[in-house]
Scaffold this active site. Structure first.
Site, PDB file in Angstrom:
ATOM      1  N   ASN A  19       0.866  -1.178   0.000  1.00  0.00           N
ATOM      2  CA  ASN A  19       0.000   0.000   0.000  1.00  0.00           C
ATOM      3  C   ASN A  19       0.906   1.232   0.000  1.00  0.00           C
ATOM      4  O   ASN A  19       1.492   1.576   1.023  1.00  0.00           O
ATOM      5  CB  ASN A  19      -0.878  -0.047   1.267  1.00  0.00           C
ATOM      6  CG  ASN A  19      -1.684   1.210   1.471  1.00  0.00           C
ATOM      7  OD1 ASN A  19      -1.762   2.063   0.588  1.00  0.00           O
ATOM      8  ND2 ASN A  19      -2.298   1.324   2.645  1.00  0.00           N
ATOM      9  N   LYS A  21       0.073   4.237  -0.255  1.00  0.00           N
ATOM     10  CA  LYS A  21      -0.581   5.411   0.341  1.00  0.00           C
ATOM     11  C   LYS A  21      -0.365   6.637  -0.566  1.00  0.00           C
ATOM     12  O   LYS A  21      -0.276   6.483  -1.779  1.00  0.00           O
ATOM     13  CB  LYS A  21      -0.068   5.635   1.765  1.00  0.00           C
ATOM     14  CG  LYS A  21      -0.168   4.350   2.589  1.00  0.00           C
ATOM     15  CD  LYS A  21       0.054   4.541   4.052  1.00  0.00           C
ATOM     16  CE  LYS A  21      -0.103   3.194   4.750  1.00  0.00           C
ATOM     17  NZ  LYS A  21      -0.041   3.279   6.183  1.00  0.00           N
ATOM     18  N   HIS A 106      -9.534   1.204   4.876  1.00  0.00           N
ATOM     19  CA  HIS A 106      -8.266   1.342   5.593  1.00  0.00           C
ATOM     20  C   HIS A 106      -8.470   2.302   6.757  1.00  0.00           C
ATOM     21  O   HIS A 106      -9.241   3.261   6.647  1.00  0.00           O
ATOM     22  CB  HIS A 106      -7.187   1.872   4.636  1.00  0.00           C
ATOM     23  CG  HIS A 106      -5.813   1.844   5.231  1.00  0.00           C
ATOM     24  ND1 HIS A 106      -5.387   2.802   6.119  1.00  0.00           N
ATOM     25  CD2 HIS A 106      -4.793   0.956   5.091  1.00  0.00           C
ATOM     26  CE1 HIS A 106      -4.146   2.505   6.499  1.00  0.00           C
ATOM     27  NE2 HIS A 106      -3.761   1.398   5.880  1.00  0.00           N
ATOM     28  N   GLU A 108      -6.813   4.671   7.814  1.00  0.00           N
ATOM     29  CA  GLU A 108      -6.560   6.085   7.489  1.00  0.00           C
ATOM     30  C   GLU A 108      -7.769   6.708   6.786  1.00  0.00           C
ATOM     31  O   GLU A 108      -8.049   7.891   6.965  1.00  0.00           O
ATOM     32  CB  GLU A 108      -5.276   6.204   6.652  1.00  0.00           C
ATOM     33  CG  GLU A 108      -4.041   5.995   7.528  1.00  0.00           C
ATOM     34  CD  GLU A 108      -2.833   5.425   6.818  1.00  0.00           C
ATOM     35  OE1 GLU A 108      -2.777   5.460   5.574  1.00  0.00           O
ATOM     36  OE2 GLU A 108      -1.927   4.924   7.524  1.00  0.00           O
ATOM     37  N   GLU A 176      -5.336  -4.891  10.548  1.00  0.00           N
ATOM     38  CA  GLU A 176      -4.275  -3.913  10.754  1.00  0.00           C
ATOM     39  C   GLU A 176      -4.543  -3.143  12.046  1.00  0.00           C
ATOM     40  O   GLU A 176      -5.360  -2.206  12.053  1.00  0.00           O
ATOM     41  CB  GLU A 176      -4.236  -2.917   9.598  1.00  0.00           C
ATOM     42  CG  GLU A 176      -3.934  -3.553   8.255  1.00  0.00           C
ATOM     43  CD  GLU A 176      -3.350  -2.545   7.275  1.00  0.00           C
ATOM     44  OE1 GLU A 176      -2.276  -2.832   6.736  1.00  0.00           O
ATOM     45  OE2 GLU A 176      -3.929  -1.463   7.088  1.00  0.00           O
ATOM     46  N   GLY A 182       2.710   2.121  10.676  1.00  0.00           N
ATOM     47  CA  GLY A 182       3.731   3.162  10.553  1.00  0.00           C
ATOM     48  C   GLY A 182       4.451   3.489  11.849  1.00  0.00           C
ATOM     49  O   GLY A 182       5.180   4.473  11.928  1.00  0.00           O
ATOM     50  N   SER A 221       3.529  -2.294  10.237  1.00  0.00           N
ATOM     51  CA  SER A 221       4.971  -2.361  10.507  1.00  0.00           C
ATOM     52  C   SER A 221       5.611  -3.699  10.119  1.00  0.00           C
ATOM     53  O   SER A 221       6.507  -4.184  10.800  1.00  0.00           O
ATOM     54  CB  SER A 221       5.256  -2.024  11.971  1.00  0.00           C
ATOM     55  OG  SER A 221       4.911  -0.663  12.229  1.00  0.00           O
TER      56      SER A 221
END
Ligand code: PGA
Length: 259
Positions: A19, A21, A106, A108, A176, A182, A221
């Site tokens: 991904n 992003k 996701h 985010e 996730e 991250g 991660s």
């Protein structure tokens, strides 16, 4: 007596999806070429599917590379096919630009755009309608983990974000944990196994045979150094990789977990 009819379909191969992003321009296309070259080497022959989900602007130029062994996916789509939705992209447009899959829900998107399970579910339907594989994400925040609500949260997201006719062919789940994305932090293998087992049980209860074969990716991660350990956890059928998918070296190192 006639032999019992075989109803079980073959489980799809594990999936390693990157991904990107909101990262990457045409200057990054070289990484995809490098990755395809590395994957073509005999010693790297991986028993998994490899995919990159770049920003929508890079789908068509990536498709033009004809990078063997690297499938393409989008990172989000609108629930409608077309219309007055400035700035949005439909599932059919992603497909037209070269995608075979799309990441949906996701964390985010859920955080930045306040996407609800109901909206994610509509997007999953749109993805299926366009013939795209939906990679639907679930995951708990640190606060939810600390208060012991992880399983409750991810099961509710799973319930609310999928329709009843999902199959192992058109749907993938990505677990996730929001706090692992991250951050360099990863759950222990026991924690990953606990969540993946709970998700598998919920999928089997709802989708039967299809739920037994639906891939459940771990994401958050993942790096070349921890990929093999995480991919060996029962009911982990691949990974969704953010930061480490941006270079062929790191992403190739993660794919090697399946070589
Ligand atoms: P990360 O992101 O690998 O950079 O933690 C994973 C993701 O958000 O899909």
């Amino acid at each position: 007596m006639a032999a019992p009819k075989k109803t079980t379909l073959k489980a799809p191969k594990p999936l390693v999806a990157g991904n990107w992003k909101m990262n990457g321009t045409t200057a990054s296309l070289g990484e995809v070429k490098k990755l395809a070259r590395a994957l073509a080497k005999k010693k790297n022959k991986a028993k998994c599917e490899v995919m990159i989900c770049p920003p929508a602007t890079l789908l068509a130029p990536m498709k033009a590379l004809k990078a063997k062994g690297v499938a393409l996916g989008g990172q989000d789509c609108h629930a409608a096919n077309s219309g007055a939705h400035t700035g949005d992209v439909s599932a059919a447009m992603l497909k037209d630009a070269g995608a075979t899959a799309v990441i949906l829900g996701h964390s985010e998107r859920r955080a930045d755009h306040l996407e609800t399970d109901k909206q994610v579910k509509a997007k999953v339907g749109a993805a299926h309608g366009a013939g795209l594989l939906a990679i639907m994400c679930v995951g708990e925040s640190l606060k939810q983990r600390k208060s012991g609500d992880t399983l409750k949260v991810v099961k509710a997201q799973l319930r609310g974000s999928l329709m009843d006719d999902c199959t192992a062919k058109n749907t993938v789940i990505a677990y996730e944990p929001v706090w692992a994305i991250g951050s360099g932090l990863t759950p222990t293998v026991e924690q990953v196994e606990e969540v993946h087992t709970a998700l598998r049980k919920a999928l089997v209860r709802r989708f039967g045979d299809e739920g037994a074969k639906m891939r459940i990716l771990y994401g958050g991660s993942v790096k070349p150094a921890n990929a093999a350990e995480l991919m060996a956890v029962p009911n982990v059928n691949g990974t969704l990789v953010g930061g480490a998918s941006l270079t062929a070296k790191d992403f190739g190192g993660i794919v090697k977990a399946y070589a």
